[in-house]
Motif scaffolding. Structure first.
Motif, short mmCIF file in Angstrom:
data_model
loop_
_atom_site.label_atom_id
_atom_site.label_comp_id
_atom_site.label_asym_id
_atom_site.label_seq_id
_atom_site.Cartn_x
_atom_site.Cartn_y
_atom_site.Cartn_z
N LYS A 249 0.82 -1.21 0.00
CA LYS A 249 0.00 0.00 0.00
C LYS A 249 0.85 1.25 0.00
CE LYS A 249 -3.90 2.14 2.37
NZ LYS A 249 -4.85 2.04 3.52
N GLN A 250 2.01 1.20 0.67
CA GLN A 250 2.86 2.38 0.78
C GLN A 250 3.70 2.61 -0.48
OE1 GLN A 250 2.90 4.56 3.27
NE2 GLN A 250 4.54 5.82 2.39
N TYR A 251 4.25 1.55 -1.04
CA TYR A 251 5.23 1.71 -2.12
C TYR A 251 4.76 1.21 -3.49
CZ TYR A 251 8.52 2.74 1.63
OH TYR A 251 9.15 3.31 2.71
N PRO A 265 -0.43 -10.15 -6.17
CA PRO A 265 0.35 -9.76 -4.98
C PRO A 265 1.84 -9.91 -5.17
CG PRO A 265 -0.67 -11.90 -4.66
CD PRO A 265 -1.21 -11.36 -5.94
N ILE A 266 2.30 -10.93 -5.89
CA ILE A 266 3.74 -11.15 -6.04
C ILE A 266 4.34 -10.05 -6.92
CG2 ILE A 266 5.50 -12.87 -6.56
CD1 ILE A 266 3.40 -14.99 -6.49
N TYR A 267 3.64 -9.69 -7.98
CA TYR A 267 4.15 -8.66 -8.87
C TYR A 267 4.26 -7.32 -8.13
CZ TYR A 267 3.00 -11.94 -12.62
OH TYR A 267 2.93 -13.04 -13.43
N ARG A 268 3.22 -6.97 -7.41
CA ARG A 268 3.23 -5.69 -6.70
C ARG A 268 4.22 -5.71 -5.55
NH1 ARG A 268 -2.75 -3.81 -5.41
NH2 ARG A 268 -1.56 -2.06 -4.55
N LEU A 269 4.42 -6.86 -4.94
CA LEU A 269 5.41 -6.96 -3.86
C LEU A 269 6.81 -6.69 -4.38
CD1 LEU A 269 6.29 -7.61 -0.98
CD2 LEU A 269 6.26 -10.04 -1.60
N ILE A 273 9.07 -3.54 -3.09
CA ILE A 273 10.40 -3.68 -2.49
C ILE A 273 11.43 -2.88 -3.29
CG2 ILE A 273 12.25 -5.33 -2.02
CD1 ILE A 273 10.15 -7.37 -1.32
N GLN A 274 11.30 -2.90 -4.61
CA GLN A 274 12.21 -2.12 -5.44
C GLN A 274 12.07 -0.62 -5.15
OE1 GLN A 274 11.38 -2.36 -9.62
NE2 GLN A 274 13.35 -1.51 -10.23
N ASN A 275 10.83 -0.13 -5.07
CA ASN A 275 10.61 1.28 -4.78
C ASN A 275 11.09 1.64 -3.37
OD1 ASN A 275 9.42 1.55 -7.28
ND2 ASN A 275 7.33 1.30 -6.51
N LEU A 277 13.57 0.23 -1.72
CA LEU A 277 15.03 0.29 -1.75
C LEU A 277 15.51 1.57 -2.41
CD1 LEU A 277 15.92 -3.41 -2.60
CD2 LEU A 277 16.14 -2.27 -0.40
N TRP A 278 14.83 1.99 -3.50
CA TRP A 278 15.21 3.24 -4.15
C TRP A 278 15.04 4.42 -3.20
CZ3 TRP A 278 18.14 3.95 -8.08
CH2 TRP A 278 18.18 3.04 -9.13
N CYS A 279 13.95 4.43 -2.44
CA CYS A 279 13.73 5.52 -1.46
C CYS A 279 14.80 5.50 -0.38
CB CYS A 279 12.34 5.39 -0.84
SG CYS A 279 10.99 5.69 -1.98
N TYR A 280 15.17 4.30 0.08
CA TYR A 280 16.19 4.19 1.12
C TYR A 280 17.54 4.71 0.64
CZ TYR A 280 19.54 2.01 4.28
OH TYR A 280 20.58 1.78 5.15
N PHE A 281 17.96 4.29 -0.55
CA PHE A 281 19.26 4.75 -1.07
C PHE A 281 19.23 6.23 -1.39
CE2 PHE A 281 19.71 0.15 -2.28
CZ PHE A 281 20.75 -0.10 -1.41
N ALA A 282 18.08 6.74 -1.83
CA ALA A 282 17.98 8.18 -2.10
C ALA A 282 18.13 8.98 -0.82
CB ALA A 282 16.64 8.48 -2.78
#
Length: 287
Positions: A249-251, A265-269, A273-275, A277-282
């Motif tokens: 729901k968040q990412y 659910p697997i595709y969106r998961l 997770i990719q989004n 990680l991008w937010c974390y590294f940013a």
């Protein structure tokens, strides 16, 4: 009991994978075995040899108590022979033109033999693939295969009461003596659709059908990493469903009725997770 869906073979140019996924009715999928092999060069293998070794390994490590659910591609003699030799229960969608033997009806093609058995129970069931309610009936009988007349098998016939679709013929090594047991066999096969979704995700999102490496050893290393990621995502969905909903729901928020109702659910998961990680590294780089 747990249900082990089909030993799936998916073709890549020169490469194949054979996988066994484990699931229970109403539960998420987990990776049990996964083997990569090739049909070319010095590492050439044959698919049946791989499946033979996987069944042998399952017998030694797990033993009995697993029902192997197989699609029509495995409706043949060697399926019955191998699973009987390794003492494994199986459920296979049988082809209508294959011969079966009944004690009183004799030897007939499956669809001709099934006509003799009237429905013993009916139910309104949800067709999750088409998202509609259907009225289905079920019948069952004890049969034998012409090549293995000493092995008792059960034939479960699932019919659409309005005849919109052809009947399903499910052949299993488990004894079926009541409507409850017959419906369990039916739902076990229907649960296979969750497994097909998991295979589709591996082929598309993880791109296991498109390795771009020259040497087979390097390909095995890459696919081993992909297998770990595949199993990791499955474990997240199985063990932390409430946290997964928050992450999605968040990412990976989606709007619209189609996206809200779609079973992805697997595709969106993976996207979430990719989004994340991008937010974390940013945030790390900006700080």
């Amino acid at each position: 009991g747990y249900y082990s869906p089909p030993n799936k073979r998916i073709c890549v140019p020169g490469y194949h994978w054979t996988s066994t996924l484990l699931s229970a009715l109403g539960e998420s999928v987990s990776v049990c075995q996964m083997s990569w092999w090739t049909t070319r060069g010095k590492y050439k293998e044959y698919g049946r040899n791989i499946i033979f070794r996987m069944l042998e390994k399952l017998q030694k490590q797990v033993g009995k108590g697993i029902l192997h659910v197989l699609d029509r591609g495995y409706a043949n003699e060697w399926t019955i022979e191998w699973f009987t030799n390794f003492e494994q229960d199986f459920l296979v969608r049988w082809k209508k033109n294959h011969l079966l033997i009944h004690s009183t009806k004799g030897k007939k093609q499956t669809h001709l033999l099934a006509r003799s058995f009237k429905a013993r129970s009916k139910k309104i069931a949800l067709d999750s693939q088409r998202k509609i309610l259907k009225s289905i009936s079920i019948a069952w009988a004890q049969v034998q295969h012409p090549s293995f007349e000493d092995i008792n098998l059960s034939l479960v016939i699932v019919r659409d009461t309005k005849n919109y679709q052809s009947p399903l013929y499910l052949l299993t090594s488990l004894p079926v003596e009541s409507a409850k047991e017959a419906w369990e066999i039916c739902h076990s096969y229907m649960h296979r659709w969750n497994i097909e979704q998991a295979f589709r995700f591996a082929k598309t999102e993880l791109a296991i059908e498109s390795p771009r490496l020259w040497f087979f050893e390097n390909t095995l290393k890459l696919l081993a990493i992909v297998t770990l990621i595949y199993d990791f995502l499955m474990k997240l969905i199985r063990n932390w469903p409430s946290i997964i909903k928050i992450i999605i729901k968040q990412y990976a928020h989606r709007t619209g009725n189609r996206c809200q109702n779609a079973l992805t659910p697997i595709y969106r998961l993976r996207t979430a997770i990719q989004n994340m990680l991008w937010c974390y590294f940013a945030m790390q780089n900006s700080g």
